[in-house]
Scaffold this motif. Structure first.
Motif, short mmCIF file in Angstrom:
data_model
loop_
_atom_site.label_atom_id
_atom_site.label_comp_id
_atom_site.label_asym_id
_atom_site.label_seq_id
_atom_site.Cartn_x
_atom_site.Cartn_y
_atom_site.Cartn_z
N GLY A 87 -5.45 -3.86 -4.19
CA GLY A 87 -5.99 -2.75 -3.40
C GLY A 87 -5.69 -2.85 -1.91
N ARG A 88 -4.95 -3.85 -1.50
CA ARG A 88 -4.62 -4.02 -0.07
C ARG A 88 -3.74 -2.87 0.40
NH1 ARG A 88 -0.80 -8.85 1.55
NH2 ARG A 88 0.29 -7.66 3.13
N LYS A 89 -4.00 -2.39 1.60
CA LYS A 89 -3.21 -1.31 2.19
C LYS A 89 -2.95 -1.64 3.65
CE LYS A 89 -4.71 2.31 -0.87
NZ LYS A 89 -4.79 3.73 -1.03
N ASP A 90 -1.73 -2.05 3.92
CA ASP A 90 -1.34 -2.34 5.30
C ASP A 90 -0.93 -1.04 5.99
OD1 ASP A 90 -1.73 -4.99 4.66
OD2 ASP A 90 0.40 -5.46 4.47
N PHE A 116 -2.75 4.81 7.09
CA PHE A 116 -3.80 3.78 7.13
C PHE A 116 -4.06 3.29 8.55
CE2 PHE A 116 -3.22 4.21 2.82
CZ PHE A 116 -2.03 3.66 2.33
N GLY A 134 0.81 -1.22 0.00
CA GLY A 134 0.00 0.00 0.00
C GLY A 134 0.84 1.26 0.00
N SER A 135 2.13 1.14 0.35
CA SER A 135 3.01 2.30 0.31
C SER A 135 3.39 2.57 -1.15
CB SER A 135 4.26 2.04 1.17
OG SER A 135 4.99 0.93 0.69
N TYR A 195 -1.43 -6.23 -5.87
CA TYR A 195 -1.75 -6.28 -4.44
C TYR A 195 -3.25 -6.18 -4.19
CZ TYR A 195 3.25 -5.58 -4.18
OH TYR A 195 4.60 -5.71 -4.35
N ASP A 200 2.03 -0.56 -4.31
CA ASP A 200 0.58 -0.35 -4.41
C ASP A 200 0.03 -0.71 -5.79
OD1 ASP A 200 1.89 1.70 -5.71
OD2 ASP A 200 0.76 3.31 -4.77
#
Length: 158
Positions: free
Chosen positions: A133-136, A156, A122-123, A131, A127
């Motif tokens: 749309g995953r954002k850790d 996030f 997600g960085s 991935y 991104d």
């Protein structure tokens, strides 16, 4: 009439003085060149570089040597990632957001630099569509001259 003008402009003046120092970030023409050392086969490094170029950064790329450069610049290993950059005398390690690089250059803290340790999904550069749309959640940390760090900006997190 002058008093009325001053009264009408007072809210705008208050709003302008309430902005944080980093809100007046350098424009693209005022930015120093960002030098990046990376692995020649790393796709996420290329994506991070493209992201910064779209944001107005001029980037000079070196296809090898990020571990050696990180050591030479004094960044402790625990803050390491897949690429190391240098701009305005500061180390920028890993997938750091353009906004925080501009903020660093504006605030000019006494620090080695800023880092996003590891490779959080997600960085910027981590991104892509692969991935889904995953954002850790992750932190950009400010690395201080003594090798310690503090959170500079969180992403996030609620």
């Amino acid at each position: 009439m002058q008093r009325r003008s001053l009264i009408l402009s007072a809210p705008a003046l208050l709003a302008a003085t309430a902005l944080p120092a980093w809100a007046a970030t350098p424009s693209a023409k005022d930015l120093p060149v960002l030098q990046v050392w990376k692995d020649p086969n790393c796709g996420c490094c290329k994506d991070w570089i493209s992201y910064l170029q779209r944001d107005g950064f001029q980037v000079q790329v070196f296809e090898t040597g990020n571990t050696a450069v990180r050591k030479r610049l004094g960044l402790p290993d625990q803050f390491g990632s897949c690429h190391t950059a240098l701009i305005g005398g500061y180390v920028v390690e890993g997938h750091v957001n353009a906004r925080e690089i501009r903020r660093l250059l504006t605030e000019k803290p006494k620090a080695i630099g800023i880092a996003v340790p590891g490779m959080p999904v997600g960085s910027p550069g981590m991104d892509g569509p692969e991935y889904g749309g995953r954002k850790d959640p992750y932190d950009v940390v400010l690395v201080l001259p003594n090798g310690s760090a503090r959170v500079y900006q969180s992403y996030f997190r609620s």
